[in-house]
Motif scaffolding. Structure first.
Motif, short mmCIF file in Angstrom:
data_model
loop_
_atom_site.label_atom_id
_atom_site.label_comp_id
_atom_site.label_asym_id
_atom_site.label_seq_id
_atom_site.Cartn_x
_atom_site.Cartn_y
_atom_site.Cartn_z
N ARG A 85 -3.47 3.35 4.27
CA ARG A 85 -3.80 4.31 3.21
C ARG A 85 -3.87 5.73 3.77
NH1 ARG A 85 -9.03 2.51 0.42
NH2 ARG A 85 -9.39 1.73 2.52
N ILE A 137 0.84 -1.21 0.00
CA ILE A 137 0.00 0.00 0.00
C ILE A 137 0.87 1.25 0.00
CG2 ILE A 137 -1.40 1.46 1.54
CD1 ILE A 137 -3.40 -0.51 1.72
N GLU A 138 1.88 1.26 0.88
CA GLU A 138 2.73 2.46 0.99
C GLU A 138 3.40 2.78 -0.33
OE1 GLU A 138 4.11 2.42 5.66
OE2 GLU A 138 5.44 1.54 4.17
N VAL A 154 -5.01 -2.21 -3.86
CA VAL A 154 -4.25 -3.05 -2.91
C VAL A 154 -5.15 -3.37 -1.71
CG1 VAL A 154 -2.13 -3.30 -1.56
CG2 VAL A 154 -2.13 -1.85 -3.61
N GLN A 155 -5.90 -2.37 -1.27
CA GLN A 155 -6.84 -2.59 -0.16
C GLN A 155 -7.86 -3.65 -0.53
OE1 GLN A 155 -7.07 -1.17 2.90
NE2 GLN A 155 -9.12 -1.75 3.55
N VAL A 211 2.67 1.74 -3.47
CA VAL A 211 1.74 2.10 -4.55
C VAL A 211 1.21 3.51 -4.32
CG1 VAL A 211 -0.55 1.60 -5.50
CG2 VAL A 211 1.10 -0.26 -5.18
N ALA A 212 0.80 3.81 -3.08
CA ALA A 212 0.22 5.13 -2.79
C ALA A 212 1.23 6.24 -2.99
CB ALA A 212 -0.31 5.17 -1.36
N ALA A 258 -3.90 2.70 -4.50
CA ALA A 258 -3.77 2.01 -3.20
C ALA A 258 -5.10 1.35 -2.81
CB ALA A 258 -3.33 2.99 -2.13
N ALA A 280 -0.34 6.86 4.17
CA ALA A 280 0.36 6.98 2.90
C ALA A 280 -0.11 8.21 2.13
CB ALA A 280 0.17 5.72 2.07
#
Ligand SMILES: Cc1cc2nc3c(=O)[nH]c(=O)nc-3n(C[C@H](O)[C@H](O)[C@H](O)COP(=O)(O)OP(=O)(O)OC[C@H]3O[C@@H](n4cnc5c(N)ncnc54)[C@H](O)[C@@H]3O)c2cc1C
Length: 385
Positions: free
Chosen positions: A244, A73-74, A87-88, A76-77, A84, A247
């Motif tokens: 998220r 997540i980190e 991903v979630q 990608v965001a 993100a 991020a």
């Protein structure tokens, strides 16, 4: 105690970052202003092994850890905040609760499409009369031979306009022990997905209507008495929500930091004004403190579901840090921050919602207070004698 990522985690982070820069960077601004679920990103992520990171290999996942999913997540965001959400959806949301409790037959039926990015699962928990007090939900599930008949309404479900399957909290009988959950496929007779409405973030949600909707009993995920297990699974969703928030706060912070070094007023770069330096000191403190709490909750989960207390602390810290930092970043960037030329304003709107979704900050504080005093504090009015 080690505050650094391991070599393996660093390499994973770098590979996700490279993937995001190659495939997601170009359209990051446009994607943030698209209300519907970014299906094309889900397909790409599936190919990259970024969906089902924590799901066991034998179920079609990657067999990784919760911390790996947080890293994804980190990374990608940091390149495309909107992505993100994919991903979630593919790791932390109802897919994770599903993978935890589903029967082998249910996994066989639903997981392949979800992990390939061909479908997305949405969570139907909230009802018009049951928000924070979720155990007041009314959605009726009546068992009739080998079927279950559903009647009721759900609101605010994330990705509901696009979802292929819904994990719905239902009531088989009275009280908390009467609550369980079922899986309902889009297109099932008696199940209607209403017209999309918008959130402040630009995402859309649809009201879900169930009118004598008949599903097979094979679609029951957790029967009566399943509520506590469901909420335990929901703590993973909260970790993704926390990651998220943080991020996106960091994304806005980085934009503002760069802006403050380039933009000049009164003949000096903004970063030379102490009034703004102190804002950055406060922002850095909030981000770093929240990150440690997030990593603690994710790392301590170690193949189990995360602790309710540590998750509540992490979510509270990340929700507040994410929003407060993004809000301050908009301020530091002036008119540009408030404009849709950059993603600072998007990060601010997005992080605002996570202070309400997935356990509002007030409900999290209630949970933390229970940890502090080592007792429960029932929120309901005591029954009159
Ligand atoms: C962006 C977003 C995404 C969402 N996604 C989903 C989803 O995918 N699936 C789903 O089912 N739902 C979803 N929701 C709904 C969300 O779970 C609810 O909005 C949330 O639980 C709060 O319920 P409510 O809106 O009815 O507010 P209410 O419960 O009416 O609360 C109103 C206010 O009162 C406060 N409050 C309530 N009770 C207490 C108390 N005992 N002590 C202190 N304060 C209290 C709340 O914190 C809040 O500030 C989403 C919401 C948002 C904003």
């Amino acid at each position: 105690m080690n505050f650094e990522l391991t070599e393996e985690q660093r390499m994973f982070a770098e590979s996700v970052r490279r993937f995001a820069e190659t495939h997601l960077a170009a359209d990051a601004l446009k994607r943030a202003h698209t209300s519907r679920f970014p299906v094309e990103v889900a397909r790409l992520m599936a190919e990259q092994g970024l969906l089902g990171i924590t799901i066991p290999v034998e179920d079609g996942g990657q067999g990784g850890t919760l911390m790996d999913a947080v890293i994804a997540i980190e990374q990608v965001a940091s390149v495309c905040p909107r992505s993100a959400d994919v991903v979630q959806a593919g790791n932390f949301g109802p897919i994770r609760t599903f993978a935890e409790y589903a029967t082998p037959e249910q996994k066989k039926h639903f997981l392949a499409d979800l992990l390939a990015g061909r479908g997305v699962i949405s969570l139907g928990m909230t009802e018009p009369e049951a928000g924070s007090a979720v155990t007041e939900l009314r959605m009726a599930a009546k068992v009739e031979d080998d079927d279950v008949v559903l009647n009721g309404t759900k609101i605010f479900s994330t990705h509901s306009p696009d979802a292929s399957v819904f994990l719905i909290y239902v009531r088989f009988g009275p009280g908390v022990d009467g609550i369980g959950s079922v899986l309902v496929e889009r297109g099932t007779p008696g199940f209607t997905v209403g017209q999309p409405s918008g959130f402040m973030s630009g995402e859309e949600w649809s009201q879900l209507y169930f009118e004598n909707c008949r599903i097979s009993a094979a679609n029951v995920l957790l029967g009566p008495g399943g509520f506590k297990r469901q909420i335990a699974g929901f703590n993973v969703e909260r970790i993704g929500n926390s990651a998220r928030s943080l991020a996106l706060g960091r994304y806005a912070y980085n934009l503002a930091r760069e802006h403050a070094t380039i933009r000049k007023q009164f003949g000096r770069p903004l970063c030379e004004f102490q009034g703004l330096q102190w804002k950055f000191a406060d922002m850095a403190l909030k981000l770093e403190a929240a990150q440690l709490l997030l990593y603690r909750a994710a790392t301590n989960a170690e193949g189990r579901l995360p602790s309710a207390y540590e998750t509540a602390v992490a979510k509270l810290a990340c929700n507040q840090a994410g929003f407060e930092v993004a809000n301050e970043a908009v301020q530091v960037m002036g008119g540009l921050g408030y404009s849709q030329e950059t993603l600072a304003e998007y990060c601010m709107r997005r992080t605002r919602g996570w202070m309400i979704a997935g356990g509002s900050i007030e409900i999290l504080k209630n949970r933390i207070a229970e940890g502090v005093f080592e007792r429960t504090f029932p929120q309901r009015q005591p029954k009159a004698n």
